[in-house]
Design a protein around this motif. Structure first.
Motif, mmCIF file in Angstrom:
data_model
loop_
_atom_site.group_PDB
_atom_site.id
_atom_site.type_symbol
_atom_site.label_atom_id
_atom_site.label_comp_id
_atom_site.label_asym_id
_atom_site.label_seq_id
_atom_site.Cartn_x
_atom_site.Cartn_y
_atom_site.Cartn_z
ATOM 1 N N LEU A 152 0.829 -1.207 0.000
ATOM 2 C CA LEU A 152 0.000 0.000 0.000
ATOM 3 C C LEU A 152 0.862 1.255 0.000
ATOM 4 O O LEU A 152 0.526 2.262 -0.655
ATOM 5 C CB LEU A 152 -0.930 -0.014 1.214
ATOM 6 C CG LEU A 152 -2.032 -1.084 1.216
ATOM 7 C CD1 LEU A 152 -2.840 -1.024 2.501
ATOM 8 C CD2 LEU A 152 -2.952 -0.912 0.011
ATOM 9 N N PHE A 156 0.228 3.773 -3.068
ATOM 10 C CA PHE A 156 -0.486 5.030 -2.810
ATOM 11 C C PHE A 156 0.417 6.166 -2.312
ATOM 12 O O PHE A 156 0.052 7.330 -2.458
ATOM 13 C CB PHE A 156 -1.605 4.795 -1.792
ATOM 14 C CG PHE A 156 -2.705 3.907 -2.291
ATOM 15 C CD1 PHE A 156 -3.650 4.389 -3.172
ATOM 16 C CD2 PHE A 156 -2.788 2.585 -1.902
ATOM 17 C CE1 PHE A 156 -4.665 3.583 -3.657
ATOM 18 C CE2 PHE A 156 -3.796 1.764 -2.369
ATOM 19 C CZ PHE A 156 -4.735 2.252 -3.254
ATOM 20 N N LEU A 160 1.630 6.833 -6.571
ATOM 21 C CA LEU A 160 0.520 7.769 -6.802
ATOM 22 C C LEU A 160 0.654 9.048 -5.973
ATOM 23 O O LEU A 160 0.102 10.088 -6.351
ATOM 24 C CB LEU A 160 -0.814 7.082 -6.472
ATOM 25 C CG LEU A 160 -1.152 5.858 -7.321
ATOM 26 C CD1 LEU A 160 -2.470 5.225 -6.856
ATOM 27 C CD2 LEU A 160 -1.243 6.238 -8.793
ATOM 28 N N TRP A 162 -0.724 9.899 -3.199
ATOM 29 C CA TRP A 162 -2.000 10.393 -2.701
ATOM 30 C C TRP A 162 -1.973 10.637 -1.197
ATOM 31 O O TRP A 162 -2.657 11.534 -0.703
ATOM 32 C CB TRP A 162 -3.118 9.389 -3.035
ATOM 33 C CG TRP A 162 -3.469 9.339 -4.487
ATOM 34 C CD1 TRP A 162 -3.004 10.165 -5.479
ATOM 35 C CD2 TRP A 162 -4.370 8.423 -5.121
ATOM 36 N NE1 TRP A 162 -3.546 9.823 -6.694
ATOM 37 C CE2 TRP A 162 -4.396 8.765 -6.508
ATOM 38 C CE3 TRP A 162 -5.149 7.371 -4.682
ATOM 39 C CZ2 TRP A 162 -5.170 8.066 -7.420
ATOM 40 C CZ3 TRP A 162 -5.929 6.672 -5.596
ATOM 41 C CH2 TRP A 162 -5.939 7.014 -6.945
ATOM 42 N N GLN A 179 -5.458 11.348 6.035
ATOM 43 C CA GLN A 179 -4.431 10.827 5.145
ATOM 44 C C GLN A 179 -3.445 9.929 5.893
ATOM 45 O O GLN A 179 -3.040 8.887 5.382
ATOM 46 C CB GLN A 179 -3.672 11.983 4.485
ATOM 47 C CG GLN A 179 -4.438 12.680 3.378
ATOM 48 C CD GLN A 179 -3.619 13.795 2.760
ATOM 49 O OE1 GLN A 179 -3.109 14.668 3.443
ATOM 50 N NE2 GLN A 179 -3.498 13.768 1.442
ATOM 51 N N LEU A 183 -3.971 4.443 5.393
ATOM 52 C CA LEU A 183 -3.232 3.235 5.027
ATOM 53 C C LEU A 183 -3.097 2.240 6.186
ATOM 54 O O LEU A 183 -3.340 1.042 5.993
ATOM 55 C CB LEU A 183 -1.857 3.603 4.469
ATOM 56 C CG LEU A 183 -1.836 4.289 3.096
ATOM 57 C CD1 LEU A 183 -0.410 4.444 2.588
ATOM 58 C CD2 LEU A 183 -2.678 3.531 2.091
#
Length: 315
Positions: A152, A156, A160, A162, A179, A183
């Motif tokens: 993950l 992410f 990415l 994010w 945020q 995760l």
């Protein structure tokens, strides 16, 4: 019911005593103590070592150390950290909100996935949806938390971008805090969802085969009314057991995830205490987590009263 709860409280006492004994002696099987950690291998002065062990109380016979610690434990005193000098209870309750927040978030993720999936797979038994959901749950159950967490982070956070790869922001209802929480909560919640979904499915399938469910259908009730109004509530009793055990175990089961995501909770505190050979802190954390686990099991038993009328009649 009251007699049953009282009996379980009494049964938990020898369990907690056994955990106290094990936590005290097992940590001392690890080579070295806090004095060795503080002084290192390059500097060794026997006089200084002896004085430090006297200050920390490590020069006493092992049974005397245990008696002193256990006597304080019975009175609710977990001692003081050898490293910081602060009371162990302060160290624990300073980190406890972070771990509890992560555990609750993981449980919410788990239930948001597991309960609807369990209901759908039970009402569509042996369909393609059922087979697919069971396969996904098996994969989720088989994935180690540390491996899933790293994947993950790579997807992410690294590729990415994010969400951040780790850390913690002070609790607030904000996107920034969410945020940091996302995760680790998903990492923990995935394996929990797999277990809860399978339990929901099997329990609901069992209830749907009972005579009163067939009677409800014979009266002309819709399938949704039968499932939501009659079957689901009775099928939740074993599911509640699993959820209660999961929440109790989550506090101690976040150690690896907290290390991966640099989450400042009880798990990272436990790892630090073990590395530093901080005996009172390790023992205090172990007893706190054990007590919380026992408390959650007791809370589940009490919650049964509101789900199963038969238990109210017994009480």
């Amino acid at each position: 019911m009251i007699r049953t709860i009282f009996g379980r409280v009494l049964a938990a006492i020898p369990v907690l005593i056994g955990i106290a004994i094990l936590s005290f002696f097992l940590i001392r099987l690890v080579p070295g103590d806090i004095v060795n950690v503080m002084m290192g291998e390059d500097f060794a002065d026997p006089a200084v070592e002896a004085e430090l062990r006297r200050i920390f109380g490590l020069d006493q016979p092992i049974h005397i150390q245990f008696a002193d610690w256990f006597g304080g434990l019975v009175q609710g005193d977990l001692g003081a950290s050898l490293r910081t000098g602060r009371p162990v209870t302060e160290e624990i309750f300073e980190r406890f909100p972070m771990t509890l927040e992560l555990a609750i978030a993981a449980l919410i993720v788990s239930l948001a996935i597991a309960i609807p999936a369990g209901i759908i797979t039970a009402t569509r038994r042996n369909s393609s949806i059922d087979m697919g959901a069971r396969l996904v749950s098996l994969i989720g159950l088989s994935l180690p938390n540390f491996w899933l967490g790293i994947l993950l982070i790579l997807l992410f956070a690294v590729y990415l971008r994010w969400v951040p790869s780790g850390g913690y922001a002070s609790f607030a209802l904000s996107w920034e805090h969410f945020q940091f929480l996302l995760l680790p909560a998903v990492t923990l919640g995935t394996s929990l969802a797999a277990v809860t979904m399978r339990m929901t499915r099997s329990s609901l399938l069992e209830v749907l085969g009972h005579d009163y469910i067939r009677t409800a259908r014979a009266k002309g009730l819709s399938e949704r009314a039968v499932v939501a109004g009659h079957a689901l509530r009775n099928s939740l009793i074993p599911v509640i057991t699993v959820i209660g055990i999961q929440l109790g175990g989550l506090l101690g089961g976040t150690i690896i995830v907290e290390q991966i995501f640099s989450w400042p909770g009880l798990g990272s505190l436990m790892v630090r205490a073990i590395y530093q050979r901080d005996y009172p802190l390790v023992q205090g954390l172990t007893m706190f987590l054990a007590f919380f686990f026992v408390f959650m099991n007791l809370a589940v038993d009490i919650f049964y009263v509101y789900l199963d009328p038969r238990m109210r009649q017994r009480g």
